[in-house]
Design an enzyme around this catalytic site. Structure first.
Site, PDB file in Angstrom:
ATOM      1  N   ARG A  74       0.914  -1.116  -0.042  1.00  0.00           N
ATOM      2  CA  ARG A  74      -0.128  -0.098   0.004  1.00  0.00           C
ATOM      3  C   ARG A  74       0.850   1.071  -0.078  1.00  0.00           C
ATOM      4  NH1 ARG A  74      -3.089  -1.155   5.527  1.00  0.00           N
ATOM      5  NH2 ARG A  74      -0.854  -1.331   5.866  1.00  0.00           N
TER       6      ARG A  74
ATOM      7  N   LYS B 218       3.911 -18.789   6.581  1.00  0.00           N
ATOM      8  CA  LYS B 218       3.253 -19.078   8.034  1.00  0.00           C
ATOM      9  C   LYS B 218       3.046 -17.842   8.631  1.00  0.00           C
ATOM     10  CE  LYS B 218       5.809 -19.722  11.472  1.00  0.00           C
ATOM     11  NZ  LYS B 218       6.942 -20.183  12.595  1.00  0.00           N
TER      12      LYS B 218
ATOM     13  N   ASP C  83       7.253 -24.042   4.455  1.00  0.00           N
ATOM     14  CA  ASP C  83       7.850 -24.301   5.589  1.00  0.00           C
ATOM     15  C   ASP C  83       9.670 -24.277   5.477  1.00  0.00           C
ATOM     16  OD1 ASP C  83       9.193 -25.451   7.786  1.00  0.00           O
ATOM     17  OD2 ASP C  83       7.531 -26.115   8.653  1.00  0.00           O
ATOM     18  N   HIS C  84       9.974 -23.128   5.716  1.00  0.00           N
ATOM     19  CA  HIS C  84      11.315 -22.727   5.345  1.00  0.00           C
ATOM     20  C   HIS C  84      12.220 -24.027   5.801  1.00  0.00           C
ATOM     21  CE1 HIS C  84      12.179 -20.611   9.170  1.00  0.00           C
ATOM     22  NE2 HIS C  84      13.403 -20.657   8.569  1.00  0.00           N
TER      23      HIS C  84
ATOM     24  N   LYS D 125      15.946 -26.144   3.829  1.00  0.00           N
ATOM     25  CA  LYS D 125      17.293 -26.272   4.387  1.00  0.00           C
ATOM     26  C   LYS D 125      18.149 -27.420   3.679  1.00  0.00           C
ATOM     27  CE  LYS D 125      16.458 -23.893   8.687  1.00  0.00           C
ATOM     28  NZ  LYS D 125      17.274 -22.660   8.917  1.00  0.00           N
TER      29      LYS D 125
ATOM     30  N   GLU E  90      17.631 -21.713  19.864  1.00  0.00           N
ATOM     31  CA  GLU E  90      18.174 -20.508  19.199  1.00  0.00           C
ATOM     32  C   GLU E  90      18.603 -19.702  20.512  1.00  0.00           C
ATOM     33  OE1 GLU E  90      15.281 -18.733  16.014  1.00  0.00           O
ATOM     34  OE2 GLU E  90      13.778 -19.739  17.424  1.00  0.00           O
TER      35      GLU E  90
ATOM     36  N   ASP F 245       4.463 -21.760  16.900  1.00  0.00           N
ATOM     37  CA  ASP F 245       5.652 -21.083  16.139  1.00  0.00           C
ATOM     38  C   ASP F 245       6.584 -21.888  15.465  1.00  0.00           C
ATOM     39  OD1 ASP F 245       6.954 -18.600  15.286  1.00  0.00           O
ATOM     40  OD2 ASP F 245       8.463 -19.165  16.523  1.00  0.00           O
TER      41      ASP F 245
ATOM     42  N   HIS G 205       7.977 -26.357  11.925  1.00  0.00           N
ATOM     43  CA  HIS G 205       9.097 -26.794  11.589  1.00  0.00           C
ATOM     44  C   HIS G 205       9.712 -28.215  12.414  1.00  0.00           C
ATOM     45  CE1 HIS G 205       9.231 -22.996  10.339  1.00  0.00           C
ATOM     46  NE2 HIS G 205       9.804 -22.312  11.145  1.00  0.00           N
TER      47      HIS G 205
ATOM     48  N   LYS H 189      13.920 -20.443  22.635  1.00  0.00           N
ATOM     49  CA  LYS H 189      14.594 -19.050  22.642  1.00  0.00           C
ATOM     50  C   LYS H 189      15.555 -18.756  23.621  1.00  0.00           C
ATOM     51  CE  LYS H 189      11.465 -17.322  19.201  1.00  0.00           C
ATOM     52  NZ  LYS H 189      12.300 -17.260  18.093  1.00  0.00           N
TER      53      LYS H 189
HETATM   54  P1  NDP Z   1       5.583  -6.964   7.655  1.00  0.00           P
HETATM   55  O1  NDP Z   1       4.601  -6.375   8.772  1.00  0.00           O
HETATM   56  O2  NDP Z   1       7.040  -6.493   7.988  1.00  0.00           O
HETATM   57  O3  NDP Z   1       5.191  -6.441   6.037  1.00  0.00           O
HETATM   58  C1  NDP Z   1       4.025  -6.572   5.684  1.00  0.00           C
HETATM   59  C2  NDP Z   1       3.850  -6.254   4.336  1.00  0.00           C
HETATM   60  O4  NDP Z   1       2.569  -6.416   3.952  1.00  0.00           O
HETATM   61  C3  NDP Z   1       4.208  -4.545   3.919  1.00  0.00           C
HETATM   62  O5  NDP Z   1       4.966  -4.672   2.796  1.00  0.00           O
HETATM   63  C4  NDP Z   1       2.994  -3.761   4.108  1.00  0.00           C
HETATM   64  O6  NDP Z   1       3.217  -2.979   3.355  1.00  0.00           O
HETATM   65  C5  NDP Z   1       2.312  -5.037   3.178  1.00  0.00           C
HETATM   66  N1  NDP Z   1       0.849  -4.993   3.620  1.00  0.00           N
HETATM   67  C6  NDP Z   1       0.002  -4.674   4.895  1.00  0.00           C
HETATM   68  N2  NDP Z   1      -0.935  -4.851   4.588  1.00  0.00           N
HETATM   69  C7  NDP Z   1      -1.139  -4.799   3.199  1.00  0.00           C
HETATM   70  C8  NDP Z   1      -2.564  -4.433   2.339  1.00  0.00           C
HETATM   71  N3  NDP Z   1      -3.774  -4.247   3.083  1.00  0.00           N
HETATM   72  N4  NDP Z   1      -2.557  -4.399   1.135  1.00  0.00           N
HETATM   73  C9  NDP Z   1      -1.165  -4.652   0.620  1.00  0.00           C
HETATM   74  N5  NDP Z   1      -0.204  -4.779   1.262  1.00  0.00           N
HETATM   75  C10 NDP Z   1      -0.297  -4.728   2.649  1.00  0.00           C
HETATM   76  O7  NDP Z   1       5.471  -8.314   7.775  1.00  0.00           O
HETATM   77  P2  NDP Z   1       6.600  -9.566   7.453  1.00  0.00           P
HETATM   78  O8  NDP Z   1       7.349  -9.339   6.339  1.00  0.00           O
HETATM   79  O9  NDP Z   1       7.671  -9.641   8.679  1.00  0.00           O
HETATM   80  O10 NDP Z   1       5.725 -11.012   7.277  1.00  0.00           O
HETATM   81  C11 NDP Z   1       4.900 -11.232   6.412  1.00  0.00           C
HETATM   82  C12 NDP Z   1       4.566 -12.632   6.252  1.00  0.00           C
HETATM   83  O11 NDP Z   1       5.581 -13.530   6.445  1.00  0.00           O
HETATM   84  C13 NDP Z   1       3.775 -12.698   7.741  1.00  0.00           C
HETATM   85  O12 NDP Z   1       2.523 -13.726   7.334  1.00  0.00           O
HETATM   86  C14 NDP Z   1       4.754 -13.358   8.627  1.00  0.00           C
HETATM   87  O13 NDP Z   1       3.818 -14.018   9.471  1.00  0.00           O
HETATM   88  C15 NDP Z   1       5.366 -14.203   7.636  1.00  0.00           C
HETATM   89  N6  NDP Z   1       6.678 -14.600   8.139  1.00  0.00           N
HETATM   90  C16 NDP Z   1       7.693 -13.489   8.377  1.00  0.00           C
HETATM   91  C17 NDP Z   1       9.011 -13.936   8.928  1.00  0.00           C
HETATM   92  C18 NDP Z   1       9.956 -12.744   9.086  1.00  0.00           C
HETATM   93  O14 NDP Z   1      11.201 -13.269   9.340  1.00  0.00           O
HETATM   94  N7  NDP Z   1       9.762 -11.385   8.985  1.00  0.00           N
HETATM   95  C19 NDP Z   1       9.271 -15.221   9.116  1.00  0.00           C
HETATM   96  C20 NDP Z   1       8.191 -16.255   8.731  1.00  0.00           C
HETATM   97  C21 NDP Z   1       7.124 -15.898   8.301  1.00  0.00           C
HETATM   98  P3  NDP Z   1       1.986  -1.583   3.458  1.00  0.00           P
HETATM   99  O15 NDP Z   1       1.958  -1.378   4.851  1.00  0.00           O
HETATM  100  O16 NDP Z   1       2.913  -0.479   2.672  1.00  0.00           O
HETATM  101  O17 NDP Z   1       0.846  -2.149   2.647  1.00  0.00           O
HETATM  102  C1  BG6 Z   2      10.390 -18.985  12.339  1.00  0.00           C
HETATM  103  C2  BG6 Z   2       9.833 -18.371  13.720  1.00  0.00           C
HETATM  104  O1  BG6 Z   2       9.578 -19.682  11.683  1.00  0.00           O
HETATM  105  O2  BG6 Z   2      11.694 -19.687  12.388  1.00  0.00           O
HETATM  106  C3  BG6 Z   2      10.894 -17.874  14.234  1.00  0.00           C
HETATM  107  O3  BG6 Z   2       8.702 -17.712  13.575  1.00  0.00           O
HETATM  108  C4  BG6 Z   2      12.287 -18.531  14.511  1.00  0.00           C
HETATM  109  O4  BG6 Z   2      10.553 -17.786  15.511  1.00  0.00           O
HETATM  110  C5  BG6 Z   2      12.946 -18.886  13.240  1.00  0.00           C
HETATM  111  O5  BG6 Z   2      13.438 -17.894  14.938  1.00  0.00           O
HETATM  112  C6  BG6 Z   2      13.779 -19.884  12.979  1.00  0.00           C
HETATM  113  O6  BG6 Z   2      14.456 -20.172  11.715  1.00  0.00           O
HETATM  114  P1  BG6 Z   2      16.059 -20.329  11.420  1.00  0.00           P
HETATM  115  O7  BG6 Z   2      15.969 -20.872   9.921  1.00  0.00           O
HETATM  116  O8  BG6 Z   2      16.689 -19.290  11.832  1.00  0.00           O
HETATM  117  O9  BG6 Z   2      16.318 -21.620  12.334  1.00  0.00           O
END
Ligand code: NDP
Ligand code: BG6
Length: 484
Positions: free
Chosen positions: A51, A148, A177-178, A182, A216, A235, A240, A331
């Site tokens: 957005r 996830k 599931d990353h 691995k 971790e 989580d 995992h 953790k």
């Molecule tokens: P963030 O909150 O950092 O990012 C969310 C993204 O979605 C932003 O780019 C935001 O941009 C966009 N967004 C939010 N609302 C809308 C909308 N209504 N329309 C379009 N775009 C939208 O989240 P993460 O990147 O951390 O996580 C994303 C997904 O990945 C989640 O489901 C999370 O659980 C999962 N995940 C994340 C991990 C991580 O390490 N971060 C690890 C494993 C899973 P904007 O607000 O500008 O729209």
């Molecule tokens: C994510 C969990 O899926 O895996 C985190 O949400 C966790 O809490 C992570 O830290 C661990 O991943 P990795 O690849 O660093 O072992």
């Protein structure tokens, strides 16, 4: 080592949430590395969508910074990066509204491989799937990648599956599931099914028990609002650790192909016995002078959410009847260490004197760090002095055995994204598998709620609560040390 990079067909990858944390830290740097390795076709396009106020130029700057921050200096080549940035585009859109979708439609090309990565919260999955359909953006063979957490319990996972199924067939849905991406996790399958040596011994007759540890050192790292509603069970264990358990315990699939592998994993989940309360330990980290406690970290006063869980599981099938699986994850533990350890039984009769030092064989499969495998075998201690036995490791740390290039193998995300482009679902979870994993997890979490169970506190950078050590001690066994 011979590096083989198999180019993929021209593709368009749309990343919903293209400016989020996951995109910045994992997805975009991973795509750059694939480009650097020559795996990405010249005319591939990566389209970020979110957005926020941004245009394609702004997005290229954003990705430039992300790559420079998260790709090692050695691999950050300015000329290559410039060429990579040309593949990038940005569309400003709202997943919940109609703004921006016609712009995405204008870019869509049904003749190419289309992948749509839902890197946004799960509450947006249904809305995005619906709009991809409504605006005729996704062609018949388009793939969607969902992150996830896939649901919070069985009911929400089923509802999510149903909302995606309205617009996409199961063969188009890639649930990430990353851990499945691995290197060593896949090597587990190569080890089990590519050798004659292990599989005949891989059962209750020869295996005393199996330990799976994902430890971790990090805390909840600013993700408290998500983590406190999940805890280690949702989580890490439901996804995992469950996947690691399945790949360790499953029967050989007839082929290394998606449904054959996923059918076998599902059988394991369905064969898991319910876990009784005395076979589970929950923990929560304390603080010390250097780090804050879980409660402060997660900003959750009086929370009873677990940051650690250890448990003993039984699989009710012929292969594993009587062999316990011990799982633990947490953790703020002593070291970052993930491994699967298969502890074999001791020989049925020893021909040596009692105090010669003979012990059981142990195979450890290290996911991280120092990826590799290590088999502990008993030999005679060299030299005079009679028959004294010692354990020596047959160590195969990949970096030592196969060179540094092996240690620098693709990150889980980049491998999985390339599998999506190739249309290979083997390393992704099927809908019924995810629901079955929740069906096993839900009663455990419900039981904690009903009993108002409180986690045992543990010191930061320790091995977890004392009670977790007792879980094995009472069976006459011990955990492997948590050591890098
Ligand atoms: P963030 O909150 O950092 O990012 C969310 C993204 O979605 C932003 O780019 C935001 O941009 C966009 N967004 C939010 N609302 C809308 C909308 N209504 N329309 C379009 N775009 C939208 O989240 P993460 O990147 O951390 O996580 C994303 C997904 O990945 C989640 O489901 C999370 O659980 C999962 N995940 C994340 C991990 C991580 O390490 N971060 C690890 C494993 C899973 P904007 O607000 O500008 O729209
Ligand atoms: C994510 C969990 O899926 O895996 C985190 O949400 C966790 O809490 C992570 O830290 C661990 O991943 P990795 O690849 O660093 O072992």
């Amino acid at each position: 080592m011979v590096s083989r990079v198999i180019p993929v067909d021209p593709f368009d990858l749309v990343i919903f949430g293209g400016t989020g944390d996951l995109a910045r830290r994992k997805i975009l740097p991973g795509l750059y590395r694939r480009f650097l390795d020559g795996q990405m076709p010249e005319d591939a396009r990566i389209i970020g969508a979110a957005r926020g106020e941004m245009d394609t130029d702004g997005y290229r700057k954003f990705v430039d910074a992300a790559v420079r921050e998260f790709v090692s200096e050695k691999k950050c080549d300015s000329k290559v990066l410039k060429a990579f940035l040309k593949r990038l585009h940005f569309v400003q859109l709202d997943a919940l509204g109609d703004q921006g979708w016609p712009d995405l439609k204008a870019l869509s090309d049904h003749e190419r491989v289309q992948a749509f990565y839902f890197s946004v919260g799960p509450s947006l999955f249904g809305a995005i799937a619906e709009r991809l359909h409504k605006y005729e953006i996704a062609g018949a063979d388009a793939r969607i990648v969902v992150e996830k957490p896939f649901g919070h319990d069985e009911a929400t996972a089923r509802a999510l599956n149903e909302s995606l199924a309205k617009h996409f067939a199961e063969h188009q849905i890639y649930r990430i599931d990353h851990y499945l991406g691995k290197e060593t996790v896949q090597n587990l399958m190569a080890l089990r099914f590519g050798n004659m040596l292990f599989e005949p011994l891989w059962n209750a007759q020869y295996v005393d028990h199996i330990q799976i540890t994902v430890a971790e050192t990090v805390g909840v790292e600013g993700r408290g609002s998500y983590y406190d509603k999940s805890g280690a069970m949702r989580d890490m264990v439901q996804n995992h650790l469950m996947q690691l358990l399945c790949l360790t315990a499953m029967e050989p699939p007839s082929k290394f192909e998606p449904n054959a592998v996923r059918d076998e994993k599902l059988k394991i989940i369905r064969a898991l016995d319910p876990v009784s309360p005395e076979d589970i330990v929950r923990g929560q980290y304390r603080g010390n002078d250097d780090v804050v406690s879980y409660l402060e970290d997660a900003d959750a006063d009086a929370s009873t959410t677990e940051s650690f869980v250890a448990m003993k599981l039984q699989i009710s099938n012929w292969r594993w009847n009587g062999t316990p699986f011990y799982l633990r994850t947490g953790k703020r533990l002593r070291d970052r260490m993930s491994e699967i350890v298969v502890r074999f039984k001791e020989p049925p009769h020893s021909i040596f004197e009692e105090d010669t030092g003979q012990t059981a064989n142990e195979l450890s499969i290290r996911l991280q760090p120092n990826e590799g495998m290590d088999l502990k075998v008993t030999i005679k201690e060299p030299g005079l002095g009679g028959m004294r036995l010692i354990d020596v490791p047959l160590d195969m740390t990949f970096a030592d055995a196969l060179g540094e290039e092996a240690a620098d193998s693709p990150d889980a995300y980049e491998r999985l994204i390339m599998d999506v482009i190739r249309g290979n679902q083997t390393l992704f979870m099927r809908g019924d598998e995810v629901e079955a994993a929740w069906a096993w997890t839900d009663p455990i979490i419900e039981g904690w709620k009903e009993r108002r169970d409180k986690p045992a506190l543990y010191d930061p950078f320790s091995s977890g609560p004392e009670e977790a050590l007792m879980l094995l001690h009472k069976d006459g066994r011990r955990w492997r040390e948590i050591r890098e």
